[in-house]
Design an enzyme around this catalytic site. Structure first.
Site, mmCIF file in Angstrom:
data_model
loop_
_atom_site.group_PDB
_atom_site.id
_atom_site.type_symbol
_atom_site.label_atom_id
_atom_site.label_comp_id
_atom_site.label_asym_id
_atom_site.label_seq_id
_atom_site.Cartn_x
_atom_site.Cartn_y
_atom_site.Cartn_z
ATOM 1 N N SER A 3 63.502 8.672 15.894
ATOM 2 C CA SER A 3 63.129 9.150 14.567
ATOM 3 C C SER A 3 62.993 8.032 13.542
ATOM 4 C CB SER A 3 64.147 10.181 14.077
ATOM 5 O OG SER A 3 65.413 9.586 13.921
ATOM 6 N N LYS B 171 69.371 15.388 7.544
ATOM 7 C CA LYS B 171 68.715 14.207 6.983
ATOM 8 C C LYS B 171 68.288 14.438 5.541
ATOM 9 C CE LYS B 171 67.038 12.625 11.495
ATOM 10 N NZ LYS B 171 65.864 12.374 12.354
#
Length: 791
Positions: free
Chosen positions: A682, A725
């Site tokens: 990611s 996140k």
């Protein structure tokens, strides 16, 4: 000491002995079979005195000993009698005369000869010798009375027949059956005091051994006598019961078991096997080990709930109230439980679900299972699988083994008392595996609805229906769960709580529970919002609330101490009080940097304790070569960095970057917090953005964080952990988040209060990514911008 007057000028034959020593004054029978020994005896018989030196070997395994294989002190002996056998052996009766030190040994002929000198004892204090001698006699009488009581009188007369202390000592040494080395020590004693001391030590050790032997023998005899007594009493009891017309206890117990089996609602196959075992029991005596094995087996059959179901309450409203009362949020889990309850209400014969709660420590997996059991009004049983290596722990041991018992599954069912309890398999991801079997493979049958209705435990060896059991597994991670086992589980992920969630959980559950734990009332202590927020962000870092509860408990104990010391005024804990109560802050949030130089970008990472902000820093190395990666980056993250550099290099002209910079300079990429390992795909678009900023000289927007996987062709692929996140970006003060377009659906999981203040940009390729993060780069539109999504 040696005596020169006792020197023997003529050499004498030497008879080596393997395992014994001949003492002076004693008559001893010997057997000579080795050619060396036979020749020595023959040589002694040829001379008038028939004298021979008898000496022990150091190593009895040596067949043809040389001078080095013999002890240096032996016994001058006289051959009294000889008997020959057809096999060539000679039986010899010798009498020891005195001790001899072998000065010279001659091995030139077919037997050994030696020249020696006599050895006498040194002069010593007679008083001390007398005391030591009497102690030896006392010990000797004690040993003889224990070892050979039938010879006690004869040996006593023999000891009283002479006053020669050395002669008596040698006699006792021969009676003790000592090792060759100890007998040789007696023979080599330089003084009478040393001889008596050695003999005293040997006698004392022998007495201790004999006392222990007699003690063990007495205990064994007592046990045998007790068994005989019990047997006689039992036979008498049987005769008395027969005279009174009463049945014995064994028959009474068998009759009781038969009545219980007839009353029990057992399946046909189970009843048939129980009847067969009961008939075997009736034929066995109670003293037989197999009797108790069968008795325990039949007890298990009677205790298992073969057809007993709990009286579950199919009240959806009540169930929802219980779940909401025990747990905050977790709507997905609550909806799944209500759905299953609805199915059972419409179809009572439906199979129970097999769920698996996956999430970090402290998110409420185990307590949620208890709440489900309470809501359904079913018994709750928990089986911890962490570190389990033996398959038999789940399936049970076969009855052929001593101490065999059913597996943990059946034991939990027996404790629950119904065949449809809520059974939690805790820590399913921490199962072990070794030579004793694979417990995960045993779970394949247990957790398979197509098989578990006829589950076979090795101990029970009868089919038991597990299809009604509400199985719930828990795991911190699914990566260690075998694929075949994971396929049988309906996984429900319990994501980490947000700061707002933790604050609400603390107010509803944690603070009241900890105050009660330390003995405080509700109004005695309050925690301000600012203090609670600092506890959550600065003193804990976790996905769940376990550390938070311990932190609250620590603060509550400080307040309880004040009350115990007499200060009973209500206390309000403020944020500034935490340093004195809890110590220094343990964690610091990564705050957004106001200005980012070229080569620095902001990424987002998922961790077990939630989300975190991750900065990626890149720098050119003039005249350097290659790519340097630091910050404990894993293999996947390193590959993302290489793919990002390759993409920018191959599209340098499109991005307005001088292609020559790639060959003139090296590249160094660093991710701070170097002590923490990092990995995952990611960070791909974060690294690519940092490199594009570095090579172009244009800075990245300082209010923007990003997450997403990048391919070599420039596509941006979806990732996981979006909720954590985004919350990390919001805590750090960032206003924009760039993520893959395919993750747009994940925004529904983000709290509405966060979505209202954040801007989200969804991109499909690198061109859109750079347009949204670096001014002047990228040719297509900047991606789909979503400022707010309605709840």
């Amino acid at each position: 000491m040696s005596n020169p007057s006792l020197n023997y000028k003529d050499s004498l034959p030497v008879l080596p002995l393997k395992n014994s020593v001949v003492f002076p004054y004693l008559v001893v029978p010997l057997s000579a079979g080795r050619p060396l020994s036979v020749a020595a005896v023959e040589a002694a018989l040829k001379v008038e005195g028939k004298e021979i030196i008898v000496v022990a070997q150091r190593d009895p395994s040596v067949e043809n000993p040389s001078a080095d294989d013999l002890y240096r002190v032996g016994t001058r002996s006289v051959v009294r009698k000889v008997a020959r056998s057809d096999s060539g052996h000679i039986e010899v009766l010798v009498q020891g005369v005195d001790r001899v030190h072998l000065d010279e040994i001659d091995a030139s002929c077919s037997y050994l000869r030696a020249v020696g000198r006599g050895v006498e004892f040194a002069q010593e204090d007679t008083t001390e010798i007398e005391a030591l001698f009497r102690a030896v006699l006392e010990l000797a009488n004690k040993v003889i009375s224990m070892a050979r009581p039938n010879l006690q009188m004869e040996v006593g007369q023999l000891l009283a027949g002479t006053d020669d202390k050395a002669r008596l000592s040698y006699l006792l040494g021969s009676l003790l059956s000592l090792e060759t080395g100890k007998e040789q020590s007696l023979l080599e004693a330089r003084s009478l005091h040393e001889l008596l001391s050695l003999l005293h030590d040997y006698l004392r050790y022998e007495a201790q051994v004999l006392e222990l032997r007699n003690k063990i023998s007495d205990q064994a005899q007592t046990e045998i006598n007790q068994e005989q007594r019990n047997y006689i009493l039992r036979r008498q009891l049987e005769q008395i019961q027969q005279e009174l017309g009463e049945t014995d206890s064994e028959k009474a117990e068998a009759k009781m078991l038969r009545e219980q089996l007839e009353e029990a609602d057992l399946p046909e196959e189970v009843a048939k096997e129980a009847e067969r075992e009961l008939k075997r029991l009736e034929r066995l005596p109670a003293a037989s080990p197999e009797y108790h094995t069968i008795r325990t087996y039949l007890s298990l059959i009677l205790e298992l709930p073969w057809n007993k179901l709990s009286e579950s309450r199919f009240d959806l409203k009540h169930t929802k109230e219980v779940l909401d009362e025990d747990h905050y949020d977790l709507e997905e889990v609550k909806e799944r439980i209500l759905d299953q309850l609805s199915v059972h209400k419409l179809n009572p014969g439906a199979k129970a679900p097999i769920l698996c709660f996956a999430g970090g420590p402290g998110v409420g997996k185990t307590s949620l299972g208890k709440s489900i059991a309470r809501a359904l009004e079913r018994p709750f049983e928990r089986i911890s699988l962490g570190g389990l290596h033996d398959e038999a722990e789940l399936r049970g041991h076969r009855r052929t083994y001593i101490g065999a018992m059913p597996g943990r599954i059946l034991q939990a069912i027996r404790r629950a008392g119904t065949k449809d309890p809520v059974l939690m398999l805790d820590e399913i991801d921490k199962l072990g595996r070794d030579f004793r079997g694979d417990p995960a493979a045993a779970l394949l049958e247990i957790l398979d609805p197509a098989q578990n209705h006829t589950f076979h435990d090795n101990y029970l060896d009868l089919p038991f229906d597990l299809s009604k059991v509400f199985f719930i597994g828990t795991a911190n991670t699914l990566t260690t769960v075998p694929a075949a086992l994971l396929d049988r589980l309906e996984v429900i992920r319990l994501e980490g709580y947000t700061v707002e969630d933790k604050r609400e959980i603390a107010r509803r559950y944690l603070i009241p529970r900890q105050l009660e734990e330390v003995g405080l009332k509700e109004g005695d202590c309050t925690i301000s919002d600012a203090a609670l927020a600092r506890m959550i962000t600065r003193y804990t870092r976790e996905a769940g609330v376990r550390q938070l509860e311990r932190t609250i408990g620590k603060a509550a104990r400080k307040v309880a101490r004040r009350y115990a010391e007499g200060n009973t005024e209500p206390v309000t804990i403020q944020a500034e009080d935490l340093s004195s109560m809890l110590g220094s802050e343990l964690y610091f949030l990564e705050e957004a940097r106001r200005h980012l130089p070229p080569g620095v970008s902001v990424g987002l990472a998922w961790t077990d304790s939630g989300g975190d902000v991750l900065y990626v820093e890149a720098s050119l190395l003039p005249k350097g070569k290659g790519l340097t990666l630091t910050g404990q980056l894993g293999d996947v993250m390193q590959e993302s960095a290489k793919a990002a550099q390759s993409y920018i290099w191959s599209h340098a002209k499109d991005l307005g970057i001088d292609p020559g910079v790639f060959t003139r300079s090296g590249l160094h990429v660093h991710v701070p917090a170097g002590a923490i390992p990092k990995d995952g795909p990611s960070a791909g678009i974060t690294i690519l953005t940092a490199l594009a900023s570095l090579y172009s000289g244009a800075p990245v927007r300082s209010d923007t964080a990003m997450t997403g996987e990048v391919t070599l062709s420039g596509l941006v692929l979806p990732i996981g952990g979006v909720k954590e996140k985004v919350l990390a970006a919001q805590r750090a003060g960032l206003k924009r988040v760039v993520m893959p377009k395919q993750n747009r659906k994940d925004l529904e999981k983000i709290p509405e209060s966060v979505r209202e203040i954040m801007q989200f940009v969804f991109v499909e390729d690198v061109a859109q990514l750079l347009q949204a993060t670096i001014a002047g780069l990228g040719k297509s539109n900047g991606g789909e911008v979503v400022a707010k999504i309605a709840g």
